[in-house]
Design a protein around this motif. Structure first.
Motif, short mmCIF file in Angstrom:
data_model
loop_
_atom_site.label_atom_id
_atom_site.label_comp_id
_atom_site.label_asym_id
_atom_site.label_seq_id
_atom_site.Cartn_x
_atom_site.Cartn_y
_atom_site.Cartn_z
N ASP A 21 8.11 -9.42 -33.70
CA ASP A 21 9.29 -9.75 -34.55
C ASP A 21 9.74 -11.26 -34.16
O ASP A 21 9.80 -11.58 -33.16
CB ASP A 21 10.59 -8.97 -34.12
CG ASP A 21 10.20 -7.41 -34.34
OD1 ASP A 21 10.93 -6.84 -35.28
OD2 ASP A 21 9.26 -6.54 -33.59
N LYS A 74 7.31 -8.64 -38.70
CA LYS A 74 8.99 -8.47 -39.11
C LYS A 74 9.17 -9.97 -38.94
O LYS A 74 9.30 -10.55 -37.96
CB LYS A 74 9.59 -7.50 -38.29
CG LYS A 74 8.83 -5.97 -38.50
CD LYS A 74 9.62 -4.90 -37.89
CE LYS A 74 11.01 -4.72 -38.18
NZ LYS A 74 11.56 -3.75 -37.33
N LYS A 169 22.46 -2.20 -43.02
CA LYS A 169 22.92 -1.79 -41.85
C LYS A 169 24.19 -2.69 -41.65
O LYS A 169 24.25 -3.89 -41.89
CB LYS A 169 21.73 -2.22 -40.82
CG LYS A 169 20.67 -1.47 -40.74
CD LYS A 169 19.65 -1.73 -39.74
CE LYS A 169 18.50 -0.66 -39.80
NZ LYS A 169 17.52 -1.18 -38.83
N ARG A 198 26.12 0.48 -37.18
CA ARG A 198 25.60 0.29 -35.78
C ARG A 198 26.56 -0.18 -34.84
O ARG A 198 26.97 -1.34 -35.38
CB ARG A 198 24.22 -0.50 -35.76
CG ARG A 198 23.02 0.19 -36.42
CD ARG A 198 21.79 -0.50 -36.32
NE ARG A 198 21.87 -1.95 -36.55
CZ ARG A 198 20.71 -2.53 -36.21
NH1 ARG A 198 19.65 -2.04 -35.89
NH2 ARG A 198 20.72 -3.95 -36.30
N ALA A 237 13.08 7.30 -33.06
CA ALA A 237 13.19 6.15 -33.16
C ALA A 237 12.33 5.89 -34.58
O ALA A 237 11.19 6.41 -34.70
CB ALA A 237 12.79 5.21 -32.05
N ASN A 238 12.47 4.78 -35.50
CA ASN A 238 11.50 4.69 -36.45
C ASN A 238 10.35 4.08 -36.13
O ASN A 238 9.15 4.09 -36.57
CB ASN A 238 12.38 3.79 -37.59
CG ASN A 238 13.34 4.55 -38.49
OD1 ASN A 238 13.10 5.62 -38.95
ND2 ASN A 238 14.67 3.83 -38.42
N TYR A 239 10.39 3.42 -34.99
CA TYR A 239 9.05 2.51 -34.47
C TYR A 239 9.52 2.02 -33.09
O TYR A 239 10.68 2.15 -32.46
CB TYR A 239 8.90 1.24 -35.21
CG TYR A 239 10.10 0.42 -35.36
CD1 TYR A 239 10.37 -0.70 -34.40
CD2 TYR A 239 11.18 0.36 -36.52
CE1 TYR A 239 11.45 -1.36 -34.50
CE2 TYR A 239 12.07 -0.35 -36.51
CZ TYR A 239 12.35 -1.37 -35.70
OH TYR A 239 13.32 -2.26 -35.62
N ARG A 240 8.41 1.98 -32.21
CA ARG A 240 8.57 1.46 -30.73
C ARG A 240 9.38 0.18 -30.72
O ARG A 240 8.92 -0.62 -31.51
CB ARG A 240 7.13 1.49 -30.04
CG ARG A 240 7.27 1.19 -28.75
CD ARG A 240 5.97 1.41 -27.76
NE ARG A 240 6.21 0.85 -26.52
CZ ARG A 240 5.19 0.71 -25.66
NH1 ARG A 240 4.13 1.10 -26.08
NH2 ARG A 240 5.47 0.41 -24.39
N GLU A 242 12.33 -0.21 -31.39
CA GLU A 242 13.91 -0.19 -32.15
C GLU A 242 14.89 -0.35 -31.06
O GLU A 242 15.13 0.42 -30.32
CB GLU A 242 13.89 0.98 -32.88
CG GLU A 242 15.03 0.96 -33.95
CD GLU A 242 15.12 2.21 -34.95
OE1 GLU A 242 15.66 1.91 -36.09
OE2 GLU A 242 14.23 3.24 -34.48
N SER A 245 19.67 3.16 -30.94
CA SER A 245 19.25 4.80 -30.80
C SER A 245 19.99 5.49 -31.93
O SER A 245 21.30 4.92 -32.25
CB SER A 245 19.84 5.30 -29.50
OG SER A 245 21.31 5.04 -29.13
N ARG A 246 19.42 6.23 -32.70
CA ARG A 246 19.91 6.71 -34.08
C ARG A 246 20.27 8.29 -33.76
O ARG A 246 19.76 8.92 -32.99
CB ARG A 246 18.82 6.66 -34.90
CG ARG A 246 18.19 5.28 -34.97
CD ARG A 246 16.93 5.44 -35.98
NE ARG A 246 17.04 6.14 -37.24
CZ ARG A 246 16.29 7.06 -37.65
NH1 ARG A 246 15.19 7.44 -36.95
NH2 ARG A 246 16.58 7.72 -38.90
N ARG A 272 10.29 -9.26 -29.31
CA ARG A 272 11.02 -10.29 -30.17
C ARG A 272 10.96 -11.72 -29.77
O ARG A 272 11.28 -11.84 -28.49
CB ARG A 272 12.62 -9.83 -30.40
CG ARG A 272 12.54 -8.66 -31.29
CD ARG A 272 14.06 -8.12 -31.49
NE ARG A 272 14.64 -7.50 -30.08
CZ ARG A 272 14.04 -6.51 -29.83
NH1 ARG A 272 13.31 -5.72 -30.21
NH2 ARG A 272 14.66 -5.92 -28.57
#
Length: 340
Positions: A21, A74, A169, A198, A237-240, A242, A245-246, A272
């Motif tokens: 990222d 990304k 978001k 969030r 999680a949508n991806y490792r 992320e 927390s959702r 990132r």
């Protein structure tokens, strides 16, 4: 040392973390003065409007191509306030054409979004995040340093949705005694809208925001407060990597996220990199110093790729895991320079 060939193994840092990222600031100026980021008593109104120091669109395109060749898929455009950068849709269109760049997002305070949402969508922008720290008009004005109007931001969100950004978001930095009473009103307003709120723990980013731990509201406390009103269930999680927390609302009216850098650090999965508007690489949100990329940029994509790969393989940052420990530096780059 020769340039890193595109076919070389992708670089890993000292903790085995790849580079996935990139958060790229396109301007250091902002039209708000949020106290936790760019307080009015510390940053003059004309700060960041000197365009001579910024990367040009050509430099930005070369930079992003170099990062993509190292594994970045990304990209998030940040500021300052990125919508202050002139001809931003033209830049987005250029970046959207880069092969291998799967996701381009933008973080904005939303005040200028209504007039630009359609052009950004048409240019290829994929996602938008709006910073929104209060719903009450007076509290919102206070949180923006007296510069913001909540009506402008809400209009921007509506315009973005109409332009095709179906799920936006909305990031709220929560400070105890400042805006923690806005959490439930924000959810009441946006639940069922398709947008995702969030809540972000107030962090010790930079040195000018007067951070004290007592003003941090732990995510677990917020989660319990919300669940008492609207029952929640945890989501994967949508991806490792992320950061949030959702949780889904049990009644099916959307989800909520929590970013817990203070109470539950996630350094181990941080992939990132951040680049400031003047072309300095920061390998951590809490870094004290950046690394100049401009000289390498002047020699083209291969030189830029080599420079970034060498810097990334030396990266060992894990400030949030060390916060308060001996050796954890309190001198950090200001958030408004690297976009959070």
């Amino acid at each position: 040392m020769s340039a890193v060939p595109a076919t070389s193994p992708l670089p890993l840092d000292l903790r085995g973390r790849p580079l996935h990222d990139l958060r790229l600031s396109v301007i250091e100026a902002c039209n708000f003065r949020c106290p936790y980021c760019m307080p009015a008593d510390r940053v003059p109104d004309d700060y960041g409007f000197d365009s001579a120091s910024r990367l040009s669109f050509d430099e930005i395109e070369t930079l992003v191509r170099g990062f993509v060749s190292l594994g970045v898929s990304k990209l998030r455009l940040t500021g300052g306030e990125p919508l202050l950068r002139k001809r931003l849709p033209q830049l987005v269109e250029r970046l959207a054409a880069i092969a291998g760049l799967d996701d381009i997002a933008l973080t904005t305070n939303g005040s200028l979004l209504a007039g630009q949402a359609r052009a950004l969508r048409d240019a290829g922008l994929g996602r938008i995040t709006v910073s929104l720290d209060a719903l009450d008009p007076e509290r919102f004005a206070q949180m923006s340093g007296g510069r913001g109007n909540i009506a402008d931001v809400l209009a921007g969100i509506e315009a973005a949705q109409a332009a095709g950004f179906a799920s936006i978001k909305l990031n709220c930095v929560v400070e105890r005694g400042i805006n923690d009473d806005q959490v439930l009103p924000l959810l009441e307003h946006f639940r069922g809208s398709g947008h995702v709120l969030r809540f972000i723990e107030y962090m010790d980013v930079g040195t000018c925001n007067g951070w004290v731990r007592d003003r941090v509201v732990p995510s677990a406390q917020l989660r319990d407060l919300i669940a008492a009103r609207w029952p929640l269930r945890a989501l994967e999680a949508n991806y490792r990597g992320e950061v949030a927390s959702r949780y889904a609302f049990a009644d099916g009216l959307g989800e909520v996220g929590f970013v817990s850098s203070v109470s539950e650090p996630f350094c181990g999965d941080c992939h990132r990199a951040r680049v400031s508007a003047d072309g300095r690489l920061y390998t951590c949100l809490f870094a004290s110093d950046g690394h100049d990329l401009r000289q390498a940029l002047g020699h083209g994509e291969a030189a830029l790729r080599e420079r970034v790969a060498n810097l990334w393989t030396q990266r060992g940052d894990r400030y949030s895991e060390l916060r308060g420990a001996v050796g954890a530096s309190r001198r950090h780059v200001e958030m408004y320079l690297i976009g959070g």
